[in-house]
Design a protein around this motif. Structure first.
Motif, PDB file in Angstrom:
ATOM      1  N   ASP A   1      12.863 -17.616  -5.824  1.00  0.00           N
ATOM      2  CA  ASP A   1      13.192 -18.060  -7.181  1.00  0.00           C
ATOM      3  C   ASP A   1      13.271 -16.886  -8.157  1.00  0.00           C
ATOM      4  N   ASN A   2      13.449 -15.694  -7.642  1.00  0.00           N
ATOM      5  CA  ASN A   2      13.476 -14.507  -8.493  1.00  0.00           C
ATOM      6  C   ASN A   2      14.671 -13.632  -8.096  1.00  0.00           C
ATOM      7  N   PRO A   3      15.784 -13.750  -8.843  1.00  0.00           N
ATOM      8  CA  PRO A   3      16.968 -12.997  -8.454  1.00  0.00           C
ATOM      9  C   PRO A   3      16.758 -11.490  -8.622  1.00  0.00           C
ATOM     10  N   GLY A   4      17.308 -10.714  -7.703  1.00  0.00           N
ATOM     11  CA  GLY A   4      17.157  -9.265  -7.784  1.00  0.00           C
ATOM     12  C   GLY A   4      17.093  -8.639  -6.405  1.00  0.00           C
ATOM     13  N   VAL A   5      16.674  -7.399  -6.372  1.00  0.00           N
ATOM     14  CA  VAL A   5      16.482  -6.685  -5.107  1.00  0.00           C
ATOM     15  C   VAL A   5      14.996  -6.397  -4.989  1.00  0.00           C
ATOM     16  N   TRP A   6      14.397  -6.891  -3.918  1.00  0.00           N
ATOM     17  CA  TRP A   6      12.938  -6.844  -3.801  1.00  0.00           C
ATOM     18  C   TRP A   6      12.524  -6.179  -2.504  1.00  0.00           C
ATOM     19  N   PHE A   7      11.751  -5.149  -2.673  1.00  0.00           N
ATOM     20  CA  PHE A   7      11.302  -4.312  -1.567  1.00  0.00           C
ATOM     21  C   PHE A   7      10.226  -5.049  -0.763  1.00  0.00           C
ATOM     22  N   MET A   8      10.236  -4.881   0.554  1.00  0.00           N
ATOM     23  CA  MET A   8       9.124  -5.331   1.390  1.00  0.00           C
ATOM     24  C   MET A   8       8.797  -4.189   2.334  1.00  0.00           C
ATOM     25  N   HIS A   9       7.511  -3.827   2.394  1.00  0.00           N
ATOM     26  CA  HIS A   9       7.161  -2.657   3.201  1.00  0.00           C
ATOM     27  C   HIS A   9       5.698  -2.660   3.570  1.00  0.00           C
ATOM     28  N   CYS A  10       5.392  -1.834   4.564  1.00  0.00           N
ATOM     29  CA  CYS A  10       3.994  -1.625   4.925  1.00  0.00           C
ATOM     30  C   CYS A  10       3.354  -0.810   3.814  1.00  0.00           C
ATOM     31  N   HIS A  11       2.167  -1.224   3.367  1.00  0.00           N
ATOM     32  CA  HIS A  11       1.519  -0.510   2.269  1.00  0.00           C
ATOM     33  C   HIS A  11       0.652   0.651   2.750  1.00  0.00           C
ATOM     34  N   LEU A  12       0.715   0.977   4.053  1.00  0.00           N
ATOM     35  CA  LEU A  12       0.163   2.254   4.497  1.00  0.00           C
ATOM     36  C   LEU A  12       1.269   3.255   4.205  1.00  0.00           C
ATOM     37  N   GLU A  13       1.013   4.191   3.312  1.00  0.00           N
ATOM     38  CA  GLU A  13       2.079   5.055   2.808  1.00  0.00           C
ATOM     39  C   GLU A  13       2.761   5.822   3.930  1.00  0.00           C
ATOM     40  N   VAL A  14       1.991   6.188   4.953  1.00  0.00           N
ATOM     41  CA  VAL A  14       2.599   6.946   6.060  1.00  0.00           C
ATOM     42  C   VAL A  14       3.647   6.086   6.771  1.00  0.00           C
ATOM     43  N   HIS A  15       3.379   4.795   6.914  1.00  0.00           N
ATOM     44  CA  HIS A  15       4.357   3.932   7.593  1.00  0.00           C
ATOM     45  C   HIS A  15       5.585   3.675   6.712  1.00  0.00           C
ATOM     46  N   THR A  16       5.374   3.550   5.409  1.00  0.00           N
ATOM     47  CA  THR A  16       6.519   3.413   4.499  1.00  0.00           C
ATOM     48  C   THR A  16       7.409   4.638   4.622  1.00  0.00           C
ATOM     49  N   THR A  17       6.783   5.808   4.578  1.00  0.00           N
ATOM     50  CA  THR A  17       7.544   7.055   4.685  1.00  0.00           C
ATOM     51  C   THR A  17       8.359   7.076   5.969  1.00  0.00           C
ATOM     52  N   TRP A  18       7.788   6.591   7.064  1.00  0.00           N
ATOM     53  CA  TRP A  18       8.485   6.599   8.350  1.00  0.00           C
ATOM     54  C   TRP A  18       9.572   5.525   8.449  1.00  0.00           C
ATOM     55  N   GLY A  19       9.631   4.611   7.496  1.00  0.00           N
ATOM     56  CA  GLY A  19      10.740   3.648   7.506  1.00  0.00           C
ATOM     57  C   GLY A  19      10.371   2.191   7.704  1.00  0.00           C
TER      58      GLY A  19
END
Ligand code: C2O
Length: 537
Positions: A492-510
């Protein structure tokens, strides 16, 4: 409702921890930075001025930002970063939320030191759905590196190997006494006998899920991720990076000093970080500072039963005033594998010609060089594609032996959702490199955690056991090692919304992707126009 104005000056500051000094990025010369206070329905204006050499952006983690992704903050997803010498006014209204959240830098690894609390009080005159505590305090858990965190991750990206772990955990910025630096003073929480205290506990660590415990005192959990839960008592809470937990503590013990401990949880694989318990002190007023502290033993690093027991106790409040509105019918039923992988890397000498990558459904997300929300809003072609797979590209035993030579594909792929669609995502951990916990965070929404289990998700048998009555509602959820969680939300929220692992190292890896939620037809169902000072790439 009121307008709450804040000024965040992003500046360097020499800071001493673990008996040595380094220059860190801070907001207003503080780390943790200032607390944002607001009430439900208030508008918050935060002017962020970048005085450092890095690009900066700030994310208001868990604030729903209805139709207003412009204020969400993840760099290259909803905005271009604020360049050195530039500023940006984050302008958002808090709608339908009250409780504790956090803000943090959402670019590079700056969130190591650039973070703070968001305290959202209920509307004026609306009480908490539990007895009002006599006092409230913010307790932010974090990590401290002796070396520069940007150097840590850059080195890891060059080598293809995992980055060094931090040197200490912290409670409100302080590790407490540690073996090589016993003179370190920890944080002290002073309490008056017979009073009650609500602690707004936030995990702002980069890479560690943490247990939090106080010697001799039970914790009554009343809220997580700014949603009320059915109160329950526990000895220890488990809190993943990005998560928040409000607990009530009664100062009902003999006056004295009691140890407060934050210690890592990592069931598999085991990196030796369990000697890094951060400590603080709960100090009854009137107790001599020389009196002995009652110690506590934190749960061991691999205390999976303690973790499971805590997670299984979380239930949304589901009261008349705060009903739990789980979507019962699902329009988009998705299965996302989350995990680590190995890709070739000829230049990675230390990694022997290969590097660790991370992926969702075998896609390693590639950060664009311009912001996705702008590209979507202004219809700029060639920035992203909308072919993110709703299912893994091929199925295998996700928690068993993976297929040989499995490489991830790369792309800036989004999954498109029509406005108001109901979505179920089963997040399945894979054992491609090793089964590992992944605290997955979804921007722009709260979701309901309707199911959780070990092994491979079985759509026939597991879905029958879903809790559709009072599942906990949150914005960040741990996917268990070698297991799965099922979440549901309404788009119910139009836009572009990120979903990711909140362990920063895993986010960095993709280990990240984004949802593109289309505009609806109603006048209140489309993305708001962008602010004039929106940063440019
Ligand atoms: Cu708290 Cu995208 O992060």
């Amino acid at each position: 409702c009121r307008v709450r104005r804040y000024q965040f000056n992003v500046v360097m500051k020499n800071t001493n921890r673990l008996c040595s000094t380094k220059s860190i990025v801070t907001v207003n010369r503080k780390s943790p930075g200032p607390t944002i206070y607001a009430r439900e329905d208030d508008t918050v204006l935060v002017r962020v001025v970048n005085h450092v050499k890095y690009n900066v952006s700030i994310h208001w983690h868990g604030v729903r930002q209805l139709r207003n992704g412009w204020a969400d903050g993840p760099a290259y997803i909803t905005q271009c970063p604020i360049q050195p010498g530039h500023s940006y006014m984050y302008n958002f209204t808090i709608t339908g939320q009250r409780g504790t959240l956090l803000w943090h830098a959402h670019i590079l690894w700056l969130r190591a030191t650039v973070h703070g609390a968001i305290v959202i009080l209920p509307k004026l005159g609306v009480p908490y759905p539990f007895p009002k505590p006599d006092h409230e305090s913010v307790v932010i858990l974090g990590e401290w590196w002796k070396s520069d965190t940007e150097a840590v991750i850059n080195e890891a990206l060059k080598s293809g190997l995992a980055p060094n772990v931090s040197d200490a955990h912290t409670i409100n910025g302080h590790p407490g006494p540690v073996p090589n630096c016993p003179s370190t003073v920890g944080y002290t929480l002073s309490v008056k006998p017979a009073k009650t205290y609500m602690l707004r506990v936030i995990n702002a660590a980069l890479n560690e899920e943490l247990f939090f415990k106080i010697a001799g005192h039970k914790l009554t959990v009343v809220e997580v991720d700014a949603t009320y839960v059915k109160p329950f008592k526990t000895n220890a809470i488990l809190i993943a990076p990005g998560q928040t937990t409000n607990v009530i503590v009664s100062a009902n013990q003999n006056a004295g000093k009691y140890m407060v401990a934050a210690s890592p949880f990592m069931d598999t694989p085991t990196v030796a970080v369990d000697n890094m318990t951060a400590t603080a002190t709960l100090h009854y007023l009137g107790t001599l500072s020389t009196s002995a502290t009652t110690l506590t033993t934190p749960p061991p690093q691999n205390a999976t039963p303690v973790a499971n027991n805590f997670i299984n106790s979380l239930r949304s409040l589901n009261s008349n005033l705060y009903p739990t509105k789980v979507p019962l019918k699902v329009d988009h039923s998705l299965l996302f594998t989350v995990g680590l992988g190995i890709n070739p890397c000829p230049t990675c000498k230390a990694g022997n010609g290969s590097r660790v990558v991370a992926n969702i459904n075998n896609v390693t997300f590639v950060m664009p060089t311009t912001a996705l929300l702008q590209a979507h809003y202004f219809n700029t072609k060639g920035v992203f594609t909308t072919d993110f797979p709703g299912k893994p590209p091929f199925s295998f035993n996700y928690t068993g032996t993976p297929p040989a030579n499995l490489q991830t594909t790369k792309g800036t792929k989004l999954y498109k959702l029509p406005y108001n669609a109901t979505v179920q995502v089963v997040l399945q951990d894979t054992g491609i490199v090793a089964p590992e916990n992944h605290p997955v965070h979804l921007h722009g929404f709260n979701f309901f955690a309707v199911g959780r289990g070990l092994g491979n998700f079985n759509p026939k048998t597991d879905a029958k056991k879903f809790n559709l009555v009072d599942p906990v509602e949150r914005n960040t959820i741990g996917v268990p090692s070698g297991g799965w969680v099922a979440i549901r939300f309404r788009a119910d929220n139009p836009g572009v919304w990120f979903m990711h692992c909140h362990l920063e190292v895993h986010t960095t890896w993709g280990l990240k992707m984004a949802f593109l939620v289309e505009n609806g037809k109603g006048s209140n169902e489309s993305i708001l126009p962008p602010p004039k000072d929106l940063p440019k790439c």
